[in-house]
Design an enzyme around this catalytic site. Sequence first.
Site, PDB file in Angstrom:
ATOM      1  N   GLY A   1       0.833  -1.205   0.000  1.00  0.00           N
ATOM      2  CA  GLY A   1       0.000   0.000   0.000  1.00  0.00           C
ATOM      3  C   GLY A   1       0.857   1.240   0.000  1.00  0.00           C
ATOM      4  O   GLY A   1       1.979   1.231  -0.524  1.00  0.00           O
TER       5      GLY A   1
ATOM      6  N   GLY B   1       2.395   2.227   5.336  1.00  0.00           N
ATOM      7  CA  GLY B   1       3.541   1.326   5.511  1.00  0.00           C
ATOM      8  C   GLY B   1       4.371   1.712   6.722  1.00  0.00           C
ATOM      9  O   GLY B   1       4.846   0.839   7.467  1.00  0.00           O
TER      10      GLY B   1
ATOM     11  N   CYS C   1       1.920   0.231  -9.056  1.00  0.00           N
ATOM     12  CA  CYS C   1       3.131   0.680  -8.349  1.00  0.00           C
ATOM     13  C   CYS C   1       4.333   0.592  -9.265  1.00  0.00           C
ATOM     14  O   CYS C   1       5.340   1.252  -9.042  1.00  0.00           O
ATOM     15  CB  CYS C   1       3.341  -0.172  -7.110  1.00  0.00           C
ATOM     16  SG  CYS C   1       3.256  -1.919  -7.476  1.00  0.00           S
TER      17      CYS C   1
ATOM     18  N   GLU D   1       4.634  10.212  -6.035  1.00  0.00           N
ATOM     19  CA  GLU D   1       3.824   9.224  -6.735  1.00  0.00           C
ATOM     20  C   GLU D   1       2.417   9.787  -6.957  1.00  0.00           C
ATOM     21  O   GLU D   1       1.764  10.218  -6.009  1.00  0.00           O
ATOM     22  CB  GLU D   1       3.737   7.936  -5.915  1.00  0.00           C
ATOM     23  CG  GLU D   1       2.994   6.840  -6.652  1.00  0.00           C
ATOM     24  CD  GLU D   1       2.849   5.568  -5.828  1.00  0.00           C
ATOM     25  OE1 GLU D   1       2.406   5.659  -4.676  1.00  0.00           O
ATOM     26  OE2 GLU D   1       3.169   4.493  -6.362  1.00  0.00           O
TER      27      GLU D   1
HETATM   28  P1  NAD Z   1      -3.293   2.479   1.514  1.00  0.00           P
HETATM   29  O1  NAD Z   1      -2.014   2.500   2.286  1.00  0.00           O
HETATM   30  O2  NAD Z   1      -4.230   3.588   1.690  1.00  0.00           O
HETATM   31  O3  NAD Z   1      -4.096   1.163   1.878  1.00  0.00           O
HETATM   32  C1  NAD Z   1      -3.517  -0.115   1.795  1.00  0.00           C
HETATM   33  C2  NAD Z   1      -4.200  -1.018   2.805  1.00  0.00           C
HETATM   34  O4  NAD Z   1      -3.889  -0.566   4.114  1.00  0.00           O
HETATM   35  C3  NAD Z   1      -5.730  -1.015   2.690  1.00  0.00           C
HETATM   36  O5  NAD Z   1      -6.216  -2.310   2.926  1.00  0.00           O
HETATM   37  C4  NAD Z   1      -6.125  -0.074   3.804  1.00  0.00           C
HETATM   38  O6  NAD Z   1      -7.426  -0.281   4.273  1.00  0.00           O
HETATM   39  C5  NAD Z   1      -5.084  -0.413   4.854  1.00  0.00           C
HETATM   40  N1  NAD Z   1      -4.894   0.635   5.875  1.00  0.00           N
HETATM   41  C6  NAD Z   1      -5.133   1.970   5.762  1.00  0.00           C
HETATM   42  N2  NAD Z   1      -4.868   2.584   6.934  1.00  0.00           N
HETATM   43  C7  NAD Z   1      -4.424   1.631   7.793  1.00  0.00           C
HETATM   44  C8  NAD Z   1      -3.985   1.649   9.148  1.00  0.00           C
HETATM   45  N3  NAD Z   1      -3.943   2.770   9.870  1.00  0.00           N
HETATM   46  N4  NAD Z   1      -3.600   0.485   9.704  1.00  0.00           N
HETATM   47  C9  NAD Z   1      -3.603  -0.661   8.995  1.00  0.00           C
HETATM   48  N5  NAD Z   1      -4.049  -0.745   7.727  1.00  0.00           N
HETATM   49  C10 NAD Z   1      -4.434   0.391   7.119  1.00  0.00           C
HETATM   50  O7  NAD Z   1      -2.893   2.266  -0.014  1.00  0.00           O
HETATM   51  P2  NAD Z   1      -3.897   2.173  -1.281  1.00  0.00           P
HETATM   52  O8  NAD Z   1      -4.366   3.543  -1.589  1.00  0.00           O
HETATM   53  O9  NAD Z   1      -4.896   1.083  -1.080  1.00  0.00           O
HETATM   54  O10 NAD Z   1      -2.910   1.649  -2.410  1.00  0.00           O
HETATM   55  C11 NAD Z   1      -2.170   2.488  -3.214  1.00  0.00           C
HETATM   56  C12 NAD Z   1      -0.715   2.423  -2.836  1.00  0.00           C
HETATM   57  O11 NAD Z   1      -0.251   1.076  -2.883  1.00  0.00           O
HETATM   58  C13 NAD Z   1       0.185   3.165  -3.786  1.00  0.00           C
HETATM   59  O12 NAD Z   1       1.129   3.944  -3.068  1.00  0.00           O
HETATM   60  C14 NAD Z   1       0.901   2.078  -4.556  1.00  0.00           C
HETATM   61  O13 NAD Z   1       2.162   2.427  -5.072  1.00  0.00           O
HETATM   62  C15 NAD Z   1       1.002   1.012  -3.537  1.00  0.00           C
HETATM   63  N6  NAD Z   1       1.188  -0.303  -4.149  1.00  0.00           N
HETATM   64  C16 NAD Z   1       2.418  -0.872  -4.067  1.00  0.00           C
HETATM   65  C17 NAD Z   1       2.662  -2.097  -4.662  1.00  0.00           C
HETATM   66  C18 NAD Z   1       4.018  -2.732  -4.554  1.00  0.00           C
HETATM   67  O14 NAD Z   1       4.107  -3.934  -4.736  1.00  0.00           O
HETATM   68  N7  NAD Z   1       5.070  -1.996  -4.272  1.00  0.00           N
HETATM   69  C19 NAD Z   1       1.637  -2.749  -5.349  1.00  0.00           C
HETATM   70  C20 NAD Z   1       0.394  -2.131  -5.436  1.00  0.00           C
HETATM   71  C21 NAD Z   1       0.184  -0.899  -4.823  1.00  0.00           C
END
Ligand code: NAD
Length: 478
Positions: A225, A230, A281, A380
């Site tokens: 994410g 992260g 990503c 990004e």
């Molecule tokens: P996000 O961080 O908003 O959400 C990712 C997950 O984390 C979701 O399930 C969300 O509900 C959960 N989450 C949110 N807040 C949280 C918290 N406080 N505690 C625990 N979990 C929580 O990301 P997104 O908007 O869903 O995804 C987009 C991002 O993901 C982009 O930055 C993209 O680059 C990245 N991504 C990376 C890869 C990779 O392999 N490097 C692959 C796909 C997407």
Amino acid sequence: MNVHQNFIAGQWTNSAEAADNINPSNTRDVVGVYARGSRQDAEAAIAAAKQASMSWSRSSIQLRHDILQKVSTELLARREELGRLLAREEGKTLGEAIGEVVRAGQIFGFFAGETLRLSGEKLPSVRPGVEVDITREPVGVVGIITPWNFPIAIPAWKIAPALAYGNCVVFKPADLVPGSAWALADIIIRSGIPDGVFNLVMGRGSVVGDAFLTSPDVDAISFTGSVTTGKKVAASSVEHMRKFQLELGGKNPLVILDDADLQTAVECAANGAFFSTGQRCTASSRLIVTDKIHDSFVEALKARLSKLVVDDSLKDGTHIGPVVDQNQLDQDLSYIAIGKDEGAKLAWGGSRLERGTPGYYLEPALFTETTPQMRINREEIFGPVASIIRVKDYDEALALANDTEFGLTAGICTTSLKHASHYKRNAESGMVMVNLPTAGVDYHVPFGGRKGSSYGPREQGRYAVEFYTTVKTSYTLP
Ligand code: NAD
């Protein structure tokens, strides 16, 4: 509409809240209603996983193989139907969505095989008569938290190795796209998996995700994410001294050298930057182009973009579906405005589009005359927006490719073996693509990045064993 429930401790379970899953190609279309779990739901799932862990960690590898193989077979058999669901809830085109379901099926098949290949080592000791064994054991309860952009492939590449190596799973998919995750969970549950071994808790990150992060009973967290979330996963994991793995953002460069085949370069750029609506990503958001090919490349890429059809993800002939939701659309439009304010030239697209249904349609946007320090080249965007940076030669291109806090993928288009080899060795990224789009990977080899893009062991292929197992060294005096 029926509410799609969570699956906790071997039972489909009601939650107090539920939310509509909306089709981004047509916001009048509700794909389904999905439970929004509470903190208590997450805690019950973690407790069930912990309880099941002892027996599952010692389960027969044949049983694990058979379960994963069954999941693989069903995913592949239902590729059209599940691809349609995925395209409808996430907005990527039907072709891309079917491809993603196939990928998920292949991943389960791969890890079915890996269950039978787990190996250790037997060594002589430095002490006479003593034997040393090195074995791999499951980590325990694994929390899996996934993003919205690959609603079935990313869950698959975390859940399959977790189960294959004997871990119990608590899985929280992205709240925006629970449909594909629910369908995958349903398949896993019907595969004969014992109660408690696999739990699905759909819901908000701040509630369900946070419950995973703060639980002392979650032994490892695999997260994909945003960087912001992260960092929370990292901080809480250090607090609990647990294993964690992060796959985060990217600002991936695609270098195009004077000696590149123009058509290859244009296809790599169009695919890498704009397919899947740029919501990958691994998307190429920085196109770094040397001086002599620059003008012909820009013209050829604009001509290619003029042929891309942006429309409903399920329609025949659509190349680019809608942006996933209003928030992401607002973010994309705001970066397009920032790019213009910073003095970049919007050479193509960038407008909001109207189609037959109310959806989040956005024309692919291409900036030229950009500089490396512009925000559009540093942050990004995660949408169909790319910028071109003109450079004088390969050395400057390489320096700029590496001038980023991220390091997921790096691409180069060239016919020079010398430059391709040098780039493969010197790009500061986890993956390098030569004459191929920066997005698009195989499932049997490691996936992951460096710097701000990833943390911890690689995902996928046999390298996944590093994260989903822990090593034990045993000494015996027979
Ligand atoms: P996000 O961080 O908003 O959400 C990712 C997950 O984390 C979701 O399930 C969300 O509900 C959960 N989450 C949110 N807040 C949280 C918290 N406080 N505690 C625990 N979990 C929580 O990301 P997104 O908007 O869903 O995804 C987009 C991002 O993901 C982009 O930055 C993209 O680059 C990245 N991504 C990376 C890869 C990779 O392999 N490097 C692959 C796909 C997407």
